[in-house]
Design a protein around this motif. Structure first.
Motif, PDB file in Angstrom:
ATOM      1  N   HIS A 121       0.863  -1.181   0.000  1.00  0.00           N
ATOM      2  CA  HIS A 121       0.000   0.000   0.000  1.00  0.00           C
ATOM      3  C   HIS A 121       0.900   1.231   0.000  1.00  0.00           C
ATOM      4  CE1 HIS A 121      -3.620   2.331   0.681  1.00  0.00           C
ATOM      5  NE2 HIS A 121      -2.911   3.057   1.537  1.00  0.00           N
ATOM      6  N   GLY A 122       0.923   1.933  -1.104  1.00  0.00           N
ATOM      7  CA  GLY A 122       1.751   3.122  -1.222  1.00  0.00           C
ATOM      8  C   GLY A 122       2.176   3.350  -2.651  1.00  0.00           C
ATOM      9  N   ARG A 123       2.860   4.446  -2.880  1.00  0.00           N
ATOM     10  CA  ARG A 123       3.288   4.812  -4.235  1.00  0.00           C
ATOM     11  C   ARG A 123       4.742   4.435  -4.523  1.00  0.00           C
ATOM     12  NH1 ARG A 123      -1.085   6.650  -6.582  1.00  0.00           N
ATOM     13  NH2 ARG A 123      -2.469   8.016  -5.411  1.00  0.00           N
ATOM     14  N   THR A 124       5.450   3.957  -3.510  1.00  0.00           N
ATOM     15  CA  THR A 124       6.807   3.438  -3.698  1.00  0.00           C
ATOM     16  C   THR A 124       6.882   2.056  -3.051  1.00  0.00           C
ATOM     17  OG1 THR A 124       7.687   4.334  -1.641  1.00  0.00           O
ATOM     18  CG2 THR A 124       7.802   5.757  -3.584  1.00  0.00           C
ATOM     19  N   ALA A 125       7.811   1.228  -3.515  1.00  0.00           N
ATOM     20  CA  ALA A 125       7.944  -0.123  -2.961  1.00  0.00           C
ATOM     21  C   ALA A 125       9.412  -0.525  -2.920  1.00  0.00           C
ATOM     22  CB  ALA A 125       7.153  -1.112  -3.811  1.00  0.00           C
ATOM     23  N   SER A 126       9.809  -1.123  -1.798  1.00  0.00           N
ATOM     24  CA  SER A 126      11.189  -1.571  -1.599  1.00  0.00           C
ATOM     25  C   SER A 126      11.189  -2.932  -0.916  1.00  0.00           C
ATOM     26  CB  SER A 126      11.953  -0.575  -0.723  1.00  0.00           C
ATOM     27  OG  SER A 126      11.975   0.693  -1.323  1.00  0.00           O
ATOM     28  N   ILE A 127      12.323  -3.613  -0.995  1.00  0.00           N
ATOM     29  CA  ILE A 127      12.507  -4.908  -0.360  1.00  0.00           C
ATOM     30  C   ILE A 127      13.742  -4.834   0.543  1.00  0.00           C
ATOM     31  CG2 ILE A 127      13.781  -5.753  -2.361  1.00  0.00           C
ATOM     32  CD1 ILE A 127      12.825  -8.540  -1.740  1.00  0.00           C
TER      33      ILE A 127
END
Length: 126
Positions: free
Chosen positions: A30-36
């Motif tokens: 949930h959000g406009r950016t994504a990271s691992i």
């Protein structure tokens, strides 16, 4: 976030990990950016002789569902003298807030190994 479905196992619940090429894990973001957040391991040549292929760091490809052509390749081998966690940015400027991140363990490797560990995912509404 909890995975929607997974071929990755997590016996100790500290990380999702796999040594099986082709294994996939999917997380709702949930959000406009994504990271691992994943584990990077030092794989010195001297240590490789004593390590099985399953213990050696591998590579994974991560992307947002429907955008595999924008995948980010993450190689879990580090030249740092030790092991470490790393944060890898996978996507930004997502058009919707609810997305799915997919990661797949790749057959290509820099160490002859295929161990990949995921400790977390992160997102922001930026």
């Amino acid at each position: 976030a909890r995975p929607d479905e997974t071929d990755f196992n997590s016996p100790d619940k500290n990380a999702y990990s796999s040594t099986t090429v082709g294994s996939e894990i999917r997380f709702s973001i949930h959000g406009r950016t994504a990271s691992i957040i994943s584990w990077f391991a030092w794989d010195r040549e001297v240590e490789e002789k004593d390590r099985s292929d399953e213990d050696r760091p591998g590579r994974a490809s991560c992307w947002m569902l429907g955008k595999e052509e924008e995948a980010v390749i993450i190689d879990a081998k580090t030249d740092f003298n030790g092991n470490e966690f790393r944060w890898t940015h996978v996507a930004k400027d997502l058009s919707t807030l609810n997305n799915t991140m997919v990661c797949r363990l790749l057959p290509e490797t820099s160490t002859a190994g295929n161990n990949f560990r995921i400790f977390g995912f992160a997102s922001a509404n930026l």
